[in-house]
Design a protein around this motif. Structure first.
Motif, PDB file in Angstrom:
ATOM      1  N   UNK A 183       1.014  -0.288  -1.067  1.00 50.91           N
ATOM      2  CA  UNK A 183      -0.127  -0.233  -2.158  1.00 50.91           C
ATOM      3  C   UNK A 183      -1.147  -1.215  -1.986  1.00 50.91           C
ATOM      4  N   UNK A 184      -2.331  -1.075  -2.269  1.00 53.14           N
ATOM      5  CA  UNK A 184      -3.581  -1.620  -2.182  1.00 53.14           C
ATOM      6  C   UNK A 184      -3.320  -2.649  -3.106  1.00 53.14           C
ATOM      7  N   UNK A 185      -3.438  -4.049  -2.648  1.00 55.04           N
ATOM      8  CA  UNK A 185      -2.821  -5.201  -3.442  1.00 55.04           C
ATOM      9  C   UNK A 185      -3.987  -5.545  -4.426  1.00 55.04           C
ATOM     10  N   UNK A 186      -5.002  -5.351  -4.355  1.00 47.32           N
ATOM     11  CA  UNK A 186      -6.079  -5.697  -5.437  1.00 47.32           C
ATOM     12  C   UNK A 186      -5.692  -4.537  -6.505  1.00 47.32           C
ATOM     13  N   UNK A 229       8.899  -2.660 -11.269  1.00 48.01           N
ATOM     14  CA  UNK A 229       8.192  -1.710 -10.465  1.00 48.01           C
ATOM     15  C   UNK A 229       8.629  -1.911  -9.037  1.00 48.01           C
ATOM     16  N   UNK A 230       8.590  -0.824  -8.088  1.00 50.65           N
ATOM     17  CA  UNK A 230       9.169  -0.887  -6.660  1.00 50.65           C
ATOM     18  C   UNK A 230       8.271   0.134  -6.158  1.00 50.65           C
ATOM     19  N   UNK A 231       7.978  -0.264  -4.604  1.00 49.45           N
ATOM     20  CA  UNK A 231       7.513   0.667  -3.567  1.00 49.45           C
ATOM     21  C   UNK A 231       8.333   0.548  -2.553  1.00 49.45           C
ATOM     22  N   UNK A 232       8.495   1.789  -1.668  1.00 45.65           N
ATOM     23  CA  UNK A 232       9.568   1.350  -0.518  1.00 45.65           C
ATOM     24  C   UNK A 232       8.745   2.515   0.498  1.00 45.65           C
ATOM     25  N   UNK A 261       8.353  -1.960   5.105  1.00 41.39           N
ATOM     26  CA  UNK A 261       8.047  -2.468   3.899  1.00 41.39           C
ATOM     27  C   UNK A 261       8.413  -2.149   2.722  1.00 41.39           C
ATOM     28  N   UNK A 262       8.648  -2.974   1.746  1.00 38.58           N
ATOM     29  CA  UNK A 262       8.925  -2.731   0.425  1.00 38.58           C
ATOM     30  C   UNK A 262       8.588  -3.916  -0.442  1.00 38.58           C
ATOM     31  N   UNK A 263       8.187  -3.307  -1.801  1.00 34.17           N
ATOM     32  CA  UNK A 263       7.560  -4.213  -2.683  1.00 34.17           C
ATOM     33  C   UNK A 263       8.219  -4.004  -4.061  1.00 34.17           C
ATOM     34  N   UNK A 264       8.867  -5.194  -4.719  1.00 35.22           N
ATOM     35  CA  UNK A 264       9.827  -5.080  -5.927  1.00 35.22           C
ATOM     36  C   UNK A 264       9.195  -6.095  -6.846  1.00 35.22           C
TER      37      UNK A 264
END
Length: 180
Positions: free
Chosen positions: A155-158, A144-147, A131-134
């Protein structure tokens, strides 16, 4: 080529992927972003074999109104092919944002993603990104990013969208840009 760490504040790299109808598109198309002032949230998921990914993408879809209010477009992508995406939908994927296909290993490396081999043929038939979030701002910068290296580290999406609302309301700067 080894994975390179995508740094906060850098331009999001050019990554081409496929749509469900076979068109090749840019994962983040900066031209319209600049013109419209829209942001893009890129969600990299492991693939249709991952039940945690299914739940996470559906949770994001439930908050899509809050993202829209912030001028944020959402796009999801994996290394899966069209047949695997169709199976994912049969398994319960219900999202209104684009889900793109065939993320290539070279592009996973450009994004600094962790890459895994399948543990069995029943899992999947190809390597896949963890998973990754950019979050990409209208200038094309990675704001912002999270890998993660496992499906349970996300990350908790809420909490993320609440933080994003705060960040946008308060002109929060891109963090983590110190050179060392």
């Amino acid at each position: 080529m080894q994975n390179t760490k995508l740094r906060a504040g850098e331009s999001f790299p050019q990554v081409n992927v496929k749509t469900a109808d076979g068109r090749v598109v840019s994962l983040v198309d900066v031209q319209p972003q600049v013109a419209t002032g829209r942001w893009t949230l890129v969600v990299v998921y492991r693939g249709q074999h991952c039940p945690i990914c299914l739940k996470y993408l559906n949770e994001i879809a439930m908050l899509s109104g809050r993202f829209e209010a912030l001028n944020v477009d959402i796009v999801a992508v994996s290394a899966d092919n069209k047949k695997q995406l169709e199976q994912f939908k049969i398994n319960g994927l219900e999202v209104g944002f684009p889900v793109l296909l065939e993320l290539q290993t070279e592009d996973m490396k450009k994004l600094g993603l962790y890459i895994s081999e399948p543990t069995s043929d029943s899992e999947t038939d190809h390597v896949f990104a963890e998973p990754g979030l950019f979050l990409v701002n209208p200038k094309g910068q990675t704001a912002m990013l999270e890998i993660a290296n496992a499906p349970f580290i996300r990350p908790n999406i809420d909490q993320f969208v609440t933080g994003l609302e705060y960040a946008m309301d308060n002109n929060y700067p891109i963090r983590g840009t110190h050179s060392y």
